[in-house]
Scaffold this active site. Structure first.
Site, short mmCIF file in Angstrom:
data_model
loop_
_atom_site.label_atom_id
_atom_site.label_comp_id
_atom_site.label_asym_id
_atom_site.label_seq_id
_atom_site.Cartn_x
_atom_site.Cartn_y
_atom_site.Cartn_z
N ASN A 9 0.86 -1.17 0.00
CA ASN A 9 0.00 0.00 0.00
C ASN A 9 0.91 1.23 0.00
O ASN A 9 1.48 1.58 1.02
CB ASN A 9 -0.89 -0.02 1.25
CG ASN A 9 -1.70 1.25 1.40
OD1 ASN A 9 -1.79 2.05 0.47
ND2 ASN A 9 -2.30 1.43 2.56
N TRP A 10 1.03 1.85 -1.17
CA TRP A 10 1.95 3.00 -1.28
C TRP A 10 1.37 4.24 -0.61
O TRP A 10 2.06 5.24 -0.46
CB TRP A 10 2.24 3.30 -2.75
CG TRP A 10 3.03 2.25 -3.48
CD1 TRP A 10 3.47 1.05 -2.99
CD2 TRP A 10 3.51 2.33 -4.84
NE1 TRP A 10 4.17 0.36 -3.95
CE2 TRP A 10 4.21 1.13 -5.11
CE3 TRP A 10 3.40 3.27 -5.85
CZ2 TRP A 10 4.80 0.86 -6.35
CZ3 TRP A 10 3.99 3.00 -7.08
CH2 TRP A 10 4.69 1.81 -7.32
N LYS A 11 0.11 4.21 -0.25
CA LYS A 11 -0.57 5.39 0.32
C LYS A 11 -0.35 6.60 -0.60
O LYS A 11 -0.28 6.42 -1.80
CB LYS A 11 -0.07 5.65 1.75
CG LYS A 11 -0.07 4.38 2.60
CD LYS A 11 0.05 4.66 4.06
CE LYS A 11 0.21 3.35 4.81
NZ LYS A 11 0.04 3.49 6.23
N HIS A 95 -9.58 0.82 4.88
CA HIS A 95 -8.30 1.09 5.55
C HIS A 95 -8.54 2.02 6.73
O HIS A 95 -9.35 2.94 6.65
CB HIS A 95 -7.30 1.70 4.56
CG HIS A 95 -5.91 1.72 5.11
ND1 HIS A 95 -5.50 2.67 6.03
CD2 HIS A 95 -4.86 0.89 4.92
CE1 HIS A 95 -4.24 2.43 6.36
NE2 HIS A 95 -3.82 1.35 5.71
N GLU A 97 -6.94 4.43 7.91
CA GLU A 97 -6.73 5.86 7.65
C GLU A 97 -7.98 6.49 7.06
O GLU A 97 -8.28 7.65 7.29
CB GLU A 97 -5.49 6.06 6.75
CG GLU A 97 -4.21 5.84 7.54
CD GLU A 97 -3.01 5.40 6.73
OE1 GLU A 97 -3.03 5.51 5.49
OE2 GLU A 97 -2.04 4.92 7.35
N GLU A 167 -5.31 -5.35 10.53
CA GLU A 167 -4.34 -4.28 10.72
C GLU A 167 -4.62 -3.55 12.04
O GLU A 167 -5.46 -2.64 12.09
CB GLU A 167 -4.44 -3.26 9.58
CG GLU A 167 -4.17 -3.87 8.21
CD GLU A 167 -3.60 -2.83 7.26
OE1 GLU A 167 -2.51 -3.05 6.73
OE2 GLU A 167 -4.23 -1.77 7.07
N GLY A 173 2.25 2.19 10.66
CA GLY A 173 3.13 3.34 10.49
C GLY A 173 3.81 3.78 11.77
O GLY A 173 4.38 4.87 11.83
N SER A 212 3.41 -2.18 10.28
CA SER A 212 4.87 -2.13 10.44
C SER A 212 5.54 -3.47 10.12
O SER A 212 6.50 -3.86 10.78
CB SER A 212 5.25 -1.63 11.83
OG SER A 212 4.72 -0.34 12.04
N GLY A 233 2.70 -1.18 4.26
CA GLY A 233 2.72 0.24 3.95
C GLY A 233 4.14 0.72 3.71
O GLY A 233 4.70 0.54 2.63
N GLY A 234 4.74 1.32 4.72
CA GLY A 234 6.05 1.96 4.60
C GLY A 234 7.10 1.11 3.89
O GLY A 234 7.80 1.58 2.99
C1 PEP Z 1 -0.92 -0.01 5.96
O1 PEP Z 1 -1.07 1.19 5.82
O2 PEP Z 1 -1.74 -0.79 5.47
C2 PEP Z 1 0.24 -0.47 6.72
C3 PEP Z 1 0.26 -1.70 7.14
O3 PEP Z 1 1.22 0.46 6.95
P1 PEP Z 1 2.66 0.20 7.63
O4 PEP Z 1 3.22 -1.07 7.03
O5 PEP Z 1 3.48 1.40 7.26
O6 PEP Z 1 2.44 0.07 9.08
#
Ligand code: PEP
Length: 254
Positions: A9-11, A95, A97, A167, A173, A212, A233-234
């Site tokens: 997920n590049w956000k 998600h 967010e 999640e 994040g 994470s 994500g990151g």
């Molecule tokens: C996400 O946004 O779906 C996610 C898991 O982010 P991160 O890996 O950065 O925690």
């Protein structure tokens, strides 16, 4: 046997140059890594270009969100049939967010999930609790409410064509990954909740972990039977890190 899936997920990150660089590094890193399904979910404006860049690659493409409506006067929204038309296979729905910033509730998320499936996309349904909810012992209640809204609206058989991502919001994040045991406990809970409606659907359902996840913690998480991959994500913005997770998933799935 469930084939693992690792989706990035590049956000709201990237640029045309950065995307090209990342995808080229990713394809080089992932050459020969099979036994795992892979996907990237870039921002909507880049989707068509990313689909084009990956046309000869096994890496699939997904949207980060879709409208609950198929077309019409919904300024700023992207419809699921549009995502499908340009070559997306997946779309993330619910998600945290978006649940937080756009106030998406579970009923709305269920409508997006149904719109995605009606368009032929595979929704990646995100569920997970906030830190305060975990501390109050409400993790299962929160996840049940998010899951049941979709089970009730779309039916358990719809999960033959969907993926769930657990999640924990406090791990997204933040660098605070759930321990493999914490994650596995909730994954088992989710699978059992689906199994209560249909054990066969539950046995085939892919449940990803997100929060994470990185190359150096992925193997421990993916070692658990109920953890079938990751929504990343990151770390998905770094080719070596994402490929490390993919390799861990491929290893766990063999
Ligand atoms: C996400 O946004 O779906 C996610 C898991 O982010 P991160 O890996 O950065 O925690």
């Amino acid at each position: 046997m469930r084939k693992p899936l690792v989706a990035g997920n590049w956000k709201m990150n990237g640029s045309r140059d950065a995307n090209r660089e990342l995808l080229s590094a990713l394809q080089a890193e992932l050459a020969g890594v099979d036994s795992v399904d892979l996907a990237v979910c870039p921002p909507a404006v880049y989707l068509a270009e990313v689909v084009d860049t990956l046309s000869a690659s096994p890496i699939a493409v997904g949207g980060q969100d879709c409208s609950d409506q198929a077309s019409g006067a919904y300024t700023g929204e992207v419809a699921a049939p549009m995502l499908r038309e340009i070559g997306c296979r997946y779309v993330i729905v619910g998600h945290s967010e978006r649940r937080e910033r756009q106030n998406e509730d579970s009923v709305w998320v269920a409508a997006k999930y149904q719109a995605a499936q009606a368009a032929g996309l595979v929704p990646i349904l995100c569920v997970g609790e906030q830190k305060e909810e975990r501390e109050a012992g409400r993790t299962e209640a929160v996840v049940s409410e998010q899951l049941d809204a979709v089970l009730d609206a779309a039916g358990v058989e719809s999960f033959d064509h969907a993926v769930i991502a657990y999640e924990p919001v406090w791990a997204i994040g933040t660098g605070l990954t759930a321990t493999p045991e914490q994650a596995a406990e909730v994954h088992a809970f989710i699978r059992n909740r689906v199994a209560a409606r249909d054990p066969r659907v539950a046995a085939d359902l892919r449940i990803l972990y997100g929060g994470s996840m990185k190359a150096d913690n992925a193997a421990g998480l993916l070692a658990h039977d109920d953890i079938d991959g990751g929504l990343v994500g990151g770390a998905s913005l770094d080719a070596a890190n994402f490929a490390g997770i993919a390799r861990a998933a491929a290893g766990a799935g063999e």
